[in-house]
Design a protein around this motif. Sequence first.
Motif, PDB file in Angstrom:
ATOM      1  N   GLU A 269      -3.838   8.213  -2.455  1.00  0.00           N
ATOM      2  CA  GLU A 269      -3.651   7.191  -1.431  1.00  0.00           C
ATOM      3  C   GLU A 269      -4.035   5.829  -2.015  1.00  0.00           C
ATOM      4  OE1 GLU A 269      -3.534   7.337   3.217  1.00  0.00           O
ATOM      5  OE2 GLU A 269      -4.710   8.825   2.134  1.00  0.00           O
ATOM      6  N   VAL A 270      -3.216   4.836  -1.760  1.00  0.00           N
ATOM      7  CA  VAL A 270      -3.552   3.476  -2.160  1.00  0.00           C
ATOM      8  C   VAL A 270      -3.432   2.581  -0.943  1.00  0.00           C
ATOM      9  CG1 VAL A 270      -3.072   1.575  -3.748  1.00  0.00           C
ATOM     10  CG2 VAL A 270      -2.527   3.914  -4.440  1.00  0.00           C
TER      11      VAL A 270
ATOM     12  N   VAL B 219       2.122   6.591  -6.944  1.00  0.00           N
ATOM     13  CA  VAL B 219       1.085   7.423  -7.567  1.00  0.00           C
ATOM     14  C   VAL B 219       1.387   8.900  -7.321  1.00  0.00           C
ATOM     15  CG1 VAL B 219      -1.382   7.980  -7.649  1.00  0.00           C
ATOM     16  CG2 VAL B 219      -0.658   5.605  -7.419  1.00  0.00           C
TER      17      VAL B 219
ATOM     18  N   PRO C  94      -7.232   8.636  -6.261  1.00  0.00           N
ATOM     19  CA  PRO C  94      -6.140   9.182  -7.086  1.00  0.00           C
ATOM     20  C   PRO C  94      -6.089  10.701  -7.055  1.00  0.00           C
ATOM     21  CG  PRO C  94      -7.977   8.582  -8.485  1.00  0.00           C
ATOM     22  CD  PRO C  94      -8.416   8.288  -7.074  1.00  0.00           C
TER      23      PRO C  94
ATOM     24  N   MET D 217      -8.077   2.850  -3.959  1.00  0.00           N
ATOM     25  CA  MET D 217      -7.276   3.995  -4.408  1.00  0.00           C
ATOM     26  C   MET D 217      -8.116   5.257  -4.470  1.00  0.00           C
ATOM     27  SD  MET D 217      -5.228   4.516  -8.007  1.00  0.00           S
ATOM     28  CE  MET D 217      -6.658   4.359  -9.037  1.00  0.00           C
TER      29      MET D 217
ATOM     30  N   CYS E 243      -3.800  -1.416   0.449  1.00  0.00           N
ATOM     31  CA  CYS E 243      -3.843  -2.800   0.018  1.00  0.00           C
ATOM     32  C   CYS E 243      -4.682  -3.565   1.049  1.00  0.00           C
ATOM     33  CB  CYS E 243      -2.410  -3.308  -0.025  1.00  0.00           C
ATOM     34  SG  CYS E 243      -2.293  -4.930  -0.691  1.00  0.00           S
TER      35      CYS E 243
ATOM     36  N   LEU F 197       2.753   1.805  -3.257  1.00  0.00           N
ATOM     37  CA  LEU F 197       1.910   2.250  -4.374  1.00  0.00           C
ATOM     38  C   LEU F 197       1.473   3.706  -4.184  1.00  0.00           C
ATOM     39  CD1 LEU F 197      -0.218  -0.976  -4.973  1.00  0.00           C
ATOM     40  CD2 LEU F 197       1.449   0.035  -6.543  1.00  0.00           C
ATOM     41  N   THR F 198       1.158   4.061  -2.935  1.00  0.00           N
ATOM     42  CA  THR F 198       0.789   5.452  -2.645  1.00  0.00           C
ATOM     43  C   THR F 198       1.904   6.382  -3.095  1.00  0.00           C
ATOM     44  OG1 THR F 198      -0.562   4.812  -0.758  1.00  0.00           O
ATOM     45  CG2 THR F 198       0.233   7.083  -0.791  1.00  0.00           C
TER      46      THR F 198
ATOM     47  N   SER G 215     -13.272   7.211  -4.623  1.00  0.00           N
ATOM     48  CA  SER G 215     -12.515   6.026  -4.221  1.00  0.00           C
ATOM     49  C   SER G 215     -12.773   4.890  -5.203  1.00  0.00           C
ATOM     50  CB  SER G 215     -12.915   5.608  -2.808  1.00  0.00           C
ATOM     51  OG  SER G 215     -14.320   5.450  -2.735  1.00  0.00           O
TER      52      SER G 215
ATOM     53  N   GLY H 278       0.814  -1.218   0.000  1.00  0.00           N
ATOM     54  CA  GLY H 278       0.000   0.000   0.000  1.00  0.00           C
ATOM     55  C   GLY H 278       0.845   1.264   0.000  1.00  0.00           C
TER      56      GLY H 278
ATOM     57  N   PHE I 183      -7.254  -3.481  -3.957  1.00  0.00           N
ATOM     58  CA  PHE I 183      -6.642  -2.166  -3.755  1.00  0.00           C
ATOM     59  C   PHE I 183      -7.719  -1.113  -3.660  1.00  0.00           C
ATOM     60  CE2 PHE I 183      -3.856  -4.844  -6.247  1.00  0.00           C
ATOM     61  CZ  PHE I 183      -2.665  -4.783  -5.532  1.00  0.00           C
TER      62      PHE I 183
END
Lengths: 329, 308, 179
Positions: free
Chosen positions: C76-77, C33, C70, C68, C79, C29-30, C54, C26, C66
């Motif tokens: 924020e992502v 992005v 964006p 997310m 998991c 990935l956050t 979301s 998580g 996931f």
Amino acid sequence: MSLELVCPAGTPAALRAAVEAGAHSVYCGFRDETNARNFPGLNFSPDELVEGIRFAHAHGAKVLVAINTFAKAGAMDAWKAALANAEKAGADAVILADLAVLDHAATHHPDLRLHLSVQAAAATPEAIAFYADTFGVKRVVMPRVLSVEEIAKLNAAIDVETEAFVFGGLCPMTEGRCSLSSYATGKSPNLTGVCSPPEHVAYSEDRNGTATRLNGFTIDRFGAGEQAGYPTLCKGRFMAGGKTSYLFEDPVSLNAASLIAALAKAGITALKIEGRQRGKGYVTEVVRTFRAAVEAIDAGGTEVEVGRLLAGLVEGGRQTSGAYKKAWR
Amino acid sequence: MPGTEKSIEMTKTGLTLGPVLFNWSADRLRDFYARIADEAEVDRVHLGEVVCGKRQPFTDGLWPELIERLQAAGKQVVLSTLALPYNPRERKAVIDFCRAGELAEINDLTALPTVAGKPFVVGPFVNVYNEGAARFLAGRGATGICLPVELPIASVAIIAAALPEVEFELFAFGRLPLALSGRCYHARLHGLHKDGCQFVCDRDPDGLPVDTLDGQRFLAINGIQTLSNGVEAFCPTPDDLARLGVRRLRLSPHTTDMVAVSRLYRALLDGRADRAETLAALKALDLPGELVDGFTRGQPGSARVEMA
Amino acid sequence: MAEHFRGELPRLLRILAAPAGFLPLGPALTLAVRRFARRKPAVFDRLGDYGKCSFLIEPSDLDISFLMVPDGTRAEVKCLRRRAGQTADVTVRGPLLVLLGLLDGTFDGDALFFNRAIAVSGRTDALVALRNAIEDAELTPADFVGATGGLGKLVDRSVIGGLGLARRFTGSPIPGEPS
């Protein structure tokens, strides 16, 4: 004079893809309600248009800007700004439908080349002559209700250029004259530049499979593994007269590739590909293929050669030549 | 402008009987208009085939006697022209209608060069979505404009306020004309080709209902035309109309008792009946669909009338 | 919707693709992005207010999903374990390879609907917006890991090549081919 290939660009990336794939012209719109493909996330900011036109011109392609919705009462500023921004960016033409927008363009932007959008549904010599005489319209996009024979007769009776859709999504209804979407959702092409807007589309699953609903109206149902069409109202399945059918149009797309030579003979100046909501991959493939076909026809190629070039696009797809062949009606 | 408002209040709101959209036989039309002439409380009646050029030969010979009959009864006659002409015969019919000497309603810009410079009215099939388009048409001679059915009510008020000299009209009663096509859906449903359609649309004098796969009443087809299944029932008070600047309402013919419909609307517009009474009485008639009025409330057109 | 999608990863690949137990996927990935948002802010302008929506992404062949949001540099992502009962503005479910096809431009907005390997619920418009915004970004796999220059090219080549192979191998739908 060789046929002009007019290709869609929903984003700057698609514009570059279309130009690189051989588009003679690209059409696009601003990211607001002034254009008839007002889908979320699509279209151009004024700055992106400037950049896109610079790129297209550097590669010898033209850019046509679609400002083809009907201006909202009391709020014409967005349409006026779109015209001004298109001219400032160096657009080669604007594609218009509304009398008020045409009038404003003809009065305040006399040097801007005007094309008449399919949304204006001008299908007769009288209507086309009116737009040409009154606003100086130079090209008319043919309503998708005319057969090739009718287009030939029409071209003989008018002295402006004509442009015909040859590939992509197909409206069975006369464009610019359809309020089906607003009846179901409150939003329509003429009002807000969208048809069957995605925010009103919902899928729900039950015992009988998946239902596609548009603001609560079931427009189709699918069993597991059955292919779904884009959830457009007029391409749904309905019950009428005791029969269940795709009453208005089957979930097919237009492919008039086999009619390119006939359309050229009917006096068409430009061929238009639909799909500003489609991706770069699609745009590249379709544009490249049509460009090759147009060049083959220019070089006097036979129907067989052209057919072979287009085979990849036709194969496996569910397609129709639409109103160009009278049997469609 | 208080002065303008006053003059609108003092003018009686007009009631129009729109053109028959369906494929009715000459006999049926003759009987229908005879009763309209004698009993209907409308001051204006539209004649003419606006949907399908193929139907025109059946009714062409009928109009002269009906014009006379209706005018003798004190009705103003308007000749409505085809909404989607394209072959030479249809284009000629549009131009002939415009030159017939009566007030003409244009439903496609094909007719505009013929009528320009003399008074004419604009039908709901012409795209007038803003005051600029209305002003343009008024400048060519349009004295009245029946606005498109999907036009938001907020836009109606803005357009009407910008052009007080034009008589604006709203589609108030009947299945809403929603779309036109080059394709005939009646023929397609019956496995026929448009050119050999056998005029099967005459079996459905109010249109053929189109339901969703879940059995919801949704649309109706009428040859190349698609209408709403719901029956529009816009029932404003005289004050509502004065505020909107709308001076005329249109009733669209159905097989139901149109004389009764006209009397209900006349009473509503004259302040002799209120909205609830009018809606209840309309609902009691034999109608082809539920009452809807979403377009006049800023809602999807299919939104049902709220009776309360 | 059927539990078994066409194009799902075979069991072996599924095990290989599963994240290692304690990998903080998580936060990684956050970060990716947000880094991407700094490099290509135009993508997020294009997304407009949809950036605050979301998105719950559920690869049907993995045991994780996931969540997310964006929202540009505030993206924020998270998991999540599958079936955590998480709700979101829009949920999209399908085989991982098809979901990746949404990102790398293999599938466009229309194909998204034609291809019923993906099930969408909630705000369909948000997914269309995300898809269209990504389309213009000319996104490549290297963008996800923040690789640039020669390394980026290498990542792109290997991942794209790998994806194409994997798609064919698993019978995942390939646009333009009859299916």
